[in-house]
Design a protein around this motif. Structure first.
Motif, PDB file in Angstrom:
ATOM      1  N   SER A   1      53.169  27.793  55.323  1.00 52.75           N
ATOM      2  CA  SER A   1      53.837  29.102  55.290  1.00 52.75           C
ATOM      3  C   SER A   1      54.675  29.244  54.017  1.00 52.75           C
TER       4      SER A   1
ATOM      5  N   GLY B   1      53.874  27.802  51.175  1.00 53.40           N
ATOM      6  CA  GLY B   1      52.844  28.018  50.164  1.00 53.40           C
ATOM      7  C   GLY B   1      52.346  29.458  50.173  1.00 53.40           C
ATOM      8  N   ALA B   2      52.203  30.040  51.364  1.00 55.51           N
ATOM      9  CA  ALA B   2      51.762  31.437  51.463  1.00 55.51           C
ATOM     10  C   ALA B   2      52.788  32.372  50.836  1.00 55.51           C
TER      11      ALA B   2
ATOM     12  N   VAL C   1      54.868  31.622  48.443  1.00 54.19           N
ATOM     13  CA  VAL C   1      54.797  31.438  46.989  1.00 54.19           C
ATOM     14  C   VAL C   1      53.604  32.205  46.420  1.00 54.19           C
ATOM     15  N   ILE C   2      52.451  32.100  47.061  1.00 53.01           N
ATOM     16  CA  ILE C   2      51.247  32.792  46.581  1.00 53.01           C
ATOM     17  C   ILE C   2      51.439  34.305  46.649  1.00 53.01           C
ATOM     18  N   ILE C   3      51.991  34.810  47.745  1.00 51.37           N
ATOM     19  CA  ILE C   3      52.246  36.249  47.861  1.00 51.37           C
ATOM     20  C   ILE C   3      53.230  36.694  46.792  1.00 51.37           C
TER      21      ILE C   3
ATOM     22  N   ILE D   1      53.639  35.359  43.814  1.00 47.70           N
ATOM     23  CA  ILE D   1      52.935  35.383  42.528  1.00 47.70           C
ATOM     24  C   ILE D   1      52.051  36.617  42.436  1.00 47.70           C
ATOM     25  N   VAL D   2      51.322  36.916  43.504  1.00 43.39           N
ATOM     26  CA  VAL D   2      50.470  38.114  43.518  1.00 43.39           C
ATOM     27  C   VAL D   2      51.320  39.364  43.339  1.00 43.39           C
TER      28      VAL D   2
END
Length: 173
Positions: free
Chosen positions: A75, A77-78, A80-82, A84-85
């Motif tokens: 969660s 990591g999610a 962090v990815i969101i 960045i997006v």
């Protein structure tokens, strides 16, 4: 389209954030059983303490506890990815909106100038002439300030009216 992207990213961030909080509390409960001091440190310095705690060898660490820690890390990591997006998508959609706004303003300016040149094809020559400058500077303060405003900020009908008055009063350039 850009609003849809923002809503999707916002919804994804809310879901990931809530799941991260859920797994945070579950992992803190597990850490508390081992050591209250480590649990307090995990609250203050999470997720670093979680990672260290997870990697330390433990005899009593069962598969359910490993599962909760893995979900907590996923969660994070999610999120962090969101993030960045969002950092890429939001400026891109904002730039598209700015470009569209610039196109609109450019078209509006063209229409403004077109109306003026249609009524006074020699508008540039008039405004640049000394005769015109002397004409509007010889006016009373109120009119002079108004003409100055029209020159810099006036709409096309105001500019046309001012140039027409100049031509009527002075006979043109």
């Amino acid at each position: 389209m850009s609003m849809l992207v923002m809503y999707i990213l916002g919804a994804a961030m809310i879901v990931a954030g809530l799941s991260m909080l859920w797994y945070l509390f579950q992992t803190l409960r597990i850490i508390w059983r081992y050591s209250a001091l480590v649990a307090i440190a995990a609250v203050l310095f999470s997720p670093l303490v979680h990672i260290v705690f997870y990697l330390l060898p433990k005899e009593e660490f069962d598969s359910q506890e490993k599962f909760l820690f893995n979900r907590y890390f996923l969660s994070i990591g999610a999120i962090v990815i969101i993030g960045i997006v969002a950092a890429i998508a939001i400026p891109a959609t904002t730039q598209t909106q700015l470009d569209q706004n610039d196109d609109y303003q450019s078209a509006e300016l063209e229409a403004h100038l077109s109306r003026i040149y249609e009524a006074h094809p020699d508008a540039d020559d008039i405004v640049d002439s000394d005769k015109f400058k002397n004409w509007w500077q010889s006016k009373p303060d109120v009119e002079r300030r108004d003409y100055e405003r029209v020159l810099h900020e006036g709409n096309s009908s105001e500019v046309i009216h001012m140039l027409t008055l100049f031509e009527i009063e002075t006979g043109g350039i």
